[in-house]
Design a protein around this motif. Structure first.
Motif, short mmCIF file in Angstrom:
data_model
loop_
_atom_site.label_atom_id
_atom_site.label_comp_id
_atom_site.label_asym_id
_atom_site.label_seq_id
_atom_site.Cartn_x
_atom_site.Cartn_y
_atom_site.Cartn_z
N MET A 193 0.84 -1.20 0.00
CA MET A 193 0.00 0.00 0.00
C MET A 193 0.87 1.24 0.00
O MET A 193 1.91 1.29 0.64
N CYS A 194 0.43 2.24 -0.69
CA CYS A 194 1.22 3.45 -0.84
C CYS A 194 1.22 4.27 0.45
O CYS A 194 0.18 4.52 1.02
N ARG A 195 2.41 4.66 0.93
CA ARG A 195 2.51 5.50 2.13
C ARG A 195 2.10 6.92 1.79
O ARG A 195 2.42 7.43 0.73
N LEU A 196 1.38 7.57 2.71
CA LEU A 196 0.93 8.93 2.49
C LEU A 196 1.78 9.91 3.28
O LEU A 196 2.19 9.63 4.41
N CYS A 197 2.00 11.08 2.68
CA CYS A 197 2.69 12.14 3.40
C CYS A 197 1.70 12.83 4.33
O CYS A 197 0.51 12.53 4.34
N ASP A 198 2.18 13.81 5.11
CA ASP A 198 1.31 14.40 6.12
C ASP A 198 0.22 15.28 5.52
O ASP A 198 -0.70 15.68 6.21
N GLN A 199 0.27 15.59 4.23
CA GLN A 199 -0.83 16.31 3.59
C GLN A 199 -1.85 15.35 2.97
O GLN A 199 -2.80 15.78 2.36
N GLY A 200 -1.63 14.04 3.13
CA GLY A 200 -2.56 13.08 2.56
C GLY A 200 -2.24 12.69 1.14
O GLY A 200 -2.90 11.86 0.55
N ARG A 201 -1.19 13.28 0.55
CA ARG A 201 -0.80 12.91 -0.80
C ARG A 201 0.20 11.75 -0.73
O ARG A 201 0.91 11.60 0.26
N PRO A 202 0.28 10.95 -1.78
CA PRO A 202 1.28 9.89 -1.80
C PRO A 202 2.69 10.48 -1.71
O PRO A 202 3.00 11.44 -2.40
N ALA A 203 3.49 9.92 -0.84
CA ALA A 203 4.86 10.40 -0.71
C ALA A 203 5.65 10.07 -1.97
O ALA A 203 5.39 9.09 -2.65
N ILE A 244 -14.29 16.92 -2.78
CA ILE A 244 -13.73 16.07 -3.84
C ILE A 244 -12.27 16.41 -4.09
O ILE A 244 -11.40 15.52 -4.10
N LEU A 245 -11.97 17.70 -4.26
CA LEU A 245 -10.60 18.09 -4.61
C LEU A 245 -9.67 18.10 -3.40
O LEU A 245 -8.50 17.71 -3.52
N GLN A 246 -10.15 18.56 -2.25
CA GLN A 246 -9.26 18.73 -1.10
C GLN A 246 -9.28 17.58 -0.10
O GLN A 246 -8.40 17.50 0.74
N LYS A 247 -10.27 16.71 -0.19
CA LYS A 247 -10.30 15.56 0.73
C LYS A 247 -10.10 14.25 -0.04
O LYS A 247 -9.05 13.62 0.05
N PHE A 248 -11.11 13.85 -0.80
CA PHE A 248 -11.05 12.54 -1.44
C PHE A 248 -9.87 12.39 -2.40
O PHE A 248 -9.14 11.39 -2.35
N PHE A 255 -13.35 6.84 1.70
CA PHE A 255 -14.11 7.51 2.76
C PHE A 255 -13.34 7.48 4.08
O PHE A 255 -13.26 8.49 4.79
N ALA A 256 -12.75 6.32 4.40
CA ALA A 256 -12.01 6.21 5.65
C ALA A 256 -10.77 7.10 5.65
O ALA A 256 -10.51 7.84 6.60
N ALA A 257 -10.01 7.06 4.57
CA ALA A 257 -8.77 7.83 4.51
C ALA A 257 -9.03 9.33 4.45
O ALA A 257 -8.24 10.13 4.98
N ALA A 258 -10.15 9.73 3.84
CA ALA A 258 -10.48 11.15 3.76
C ALA A 258 -11.18 11.65 5.02
O ALA A 258 -11.38 12.86 5.18
N GLY A 259 -11.56 10.74 5.91
CA GLY A 259 -12.25 11.14 7.14
C GLY A 259 -13.65 11.65 6.90
O GLY A 259 -14.14 12.52 7.61
N VAL A 260 -14.32 11.08 5.90
CA VAL A 260 -15.68 11.51 5.56
C VAL A 260 -16.65 10.39 5.91
O VAL A 260 -16.45 9.23 5.53
N GLU A 261 -17.69 10.72 6.64
CA GLU A 261 -18.70 9.73 7.00
C GLU A 261 -19.54 9.38 5.79
O GLU A 261 -19.97 10.25 5.03
#
Length: 499
Positions: A1-11, A149-153, A488-494
């Motif tokens: 699985m791809c590791r994410l940086c602290d902004q949520g983007r793939p490192a 969509i653009l800033q979370k998902f 949904f889980a990774a973006a923190g959206v219910e």
């Protein structure tokens, strides 16, 4: 699985190219269930070997809507396909050595063309049905496209999410008779993400224009990736995939994207939306003479008369996404403005997080909105009432004009001898259409995706008698649902089914 940086983007260092390609082969074998001979969603009596060199197929006795004025339309005629190409159109063609497809009661026409679709969002279908583009401060508009969509998902997509979303979205449109798409992927967080888009488009097996639309920061991290992609995947003209460069003017450094696109000799496409405050920059580009016939302007809402004139003079193309523009506050769809400027638009679906991507919805929305405006003027007694567009006009926007806009009209967009055989058969005997009285009217005002009986791309049958061929849909649905759950889980959206 791809590791994410602290902004949520793939490192940047998330995985090696070799590891990704190895993983993609495993995923491809899993998803090649897409095309495995499992018997799932396959038609036993489908003609075999279609699209292969020398293979002759005669589509016999259909109502032929060619969209080519030189060829004309036929109440009853045949279409002869040899290999990838259309060889002949007319009544009682010689069927020697050909497999016969009985098209009695079918409308035979070119495949539909969608000039702007964000296929990577397929797992988010209907999530933003009630949303608009940007939060306007009202509580009911808190869930909006820009923030969610653009800033979370979009920030948490892994390459494997990109692949299944792109593949499933492509196959769903094939099922609806869309044989060509410009995929505005906007998900190029790493070269691995970009490769996943291309692989999915290849595996889907339809004609696709890969839209390399960079997001914030992508160009700085991977400055040469557009050129790498062009050389690696799009060096040949004799393939189903071509490439477009995204030139979004709301992203800093967009001038470099335009320069790269023109150096690579590919079209430069961009969203042009008044809601995003793009008018001043667009005016500057117009005044500087930057527009060309290689530009595809998506939406074109809220732009000045001067910029419209410059775009028309330059031979630029306009892609409209009418239902989305009305629903999401892009601005009123400029159908009449384009026509008044002598520009013939194409149609596009945009985002399935808000609206279906089937072509019948796009055509019907365009047809009814333009006529509503014109009819209102007539009822008000205006002296200058625009001509009412016809169902044939709208089909042309959804086929030939799309091909022209994507620089593919020499290959597709009409049933013309010599062009590649991108063909759909629409059931005119179905309960929602019969009895047939007017072919273009039936397509635009009566039909929907259930009427799409069979679909051919470059001579190869991809849907037959209502079923996609050799596609394991239950398996792909499970993979898409797993991607949705991750997003949904990774973006923190219910995920609330009744919000």
């Amino acid at each position: 699985m791809c590791r994410l940086c602290d902004q949520g983007r793939p490192a940047v260092d998330c995985e090696s190219r070799r590891d990704f390609l190895k993983a993609s082969l495993v995923a491809g074998a899993a998803a090649a269930g897409v095309f495995a001979a499992t018997g799932v969603a396959s038609a036993q009596d489908a003609p075999s070997g279609t699209g292969e060199d020398g293979r002759r197929v005669l589509i016999k006795g259909g109502h032929v809507l060619s969209m080519d004025p030189e060829v004309g339309d036929f109440a009853e005629a045949d279409v002869l396909v040899v290999g990838r190409r259309i060889e002949g159109i007319g009544p009682n063609l010689d069927a020697t050595g050909a497999e016969i497809i009985d098209a009695t009661g079918m409308i035979v026409m070119p495949g539909f063309i969608d000039t702007h679709h964000h296929q990577f969002e397929t797992a988010l279908r209907s999530f933003l049905a009630d949303g608009i583009l940007v939060n306007d401060g009202r509580p009911e508009n808190a869930i909006n496209y820009y923030e969610y969509i653009l800033q979370k998902f979009s920030m948490v997509y892994r390459p494997e999410d990109v692949y299944i979303n792109e593949l499933f979205g492509s196959l769903a449109q094939l099922d609806a008779g869309v044989t060509t798409v410009m995929d505005v992927s906007q998900i190029h967080h790493s070269p691995e993400h970009s490769d996943a888009v291309v692989k999915a488009l290849q595996d889907a097996g339809r004609r696709s224009v890969f839209g390399y639309f960079e997001g914030w920061g992508d160009r700085a991290k991977y400055p040469g990736d557009a050129k790498r992609l062009k050389e690696q995947y799009f060096s040949s003209d004799d393939q189903l995939l071509t490439m477009v460069m995204g030139g979004e003017i709301y992203i800093p450094g967009y001038e470099e994207a335009w320069k790269i696109g023109r150096e690579l000799d590919i079209p430069v496409a961009l969203h042009v939306v008044g809601t995003f405050g793009m008018r001043p920059t667009f005016d500057q580009l117009a005044e500087a003479g930057m527009f060309g016939a290689d530009n595809i302007f998506i939406h074109m809402t809220g732009m000045s008369d001067m910029a419209w004139q410059k775009a028309a003079d330059a031979g630029s193309h306009v892609s409209l996404a009418v239902p989305i523009e009305m629903a999401m506050r892009h601005g009123m769809p400029p159908i009449q403005k384009a026509l008044d400027m002598g520009m013939q638009p194409s149609l596009s679906s945009d985002v399935e997080c808000t609206m279906t991507a089937d072509p019948f919805t796009q055509m019907r929305s365009t047809f009814t909105l333009q006529r509503a405006f014109a009819n209102e003027k007539a009822l008000a007694g205006d002296a200058d009432v625009p001509r009412l567009i016809t169902s044939h006009d709208v089909i042309r926007y959804a086929t030939l004009e799309g091909a022209k806009g994507l620089k593919l009209s020499s290959r597709t967009g009409s049933l013309t001898p010599g062009k590649e055989a991108d063909i759909v058969l629409l059931d005119a005997t179905a309960i929602n259409v019969t009895p047939l009285n007017h072919v273009p009217g039936a397509v635009v005002t009566l039909m929907e995706r259930s009427n799409v009986d069979s679909v051919m791309v470059a001579g190869k049958l991809r849907k037959w008698k209502g079923k996609l061929l050799d596609v394991d849909l239950p398996k792909l649905k499970r993979e898409l649902e797993a991607s949705r759950d991750h997003l949904f889980a990774a973006a923190g959206v219910e995920r609330n089914l009744f919000r």
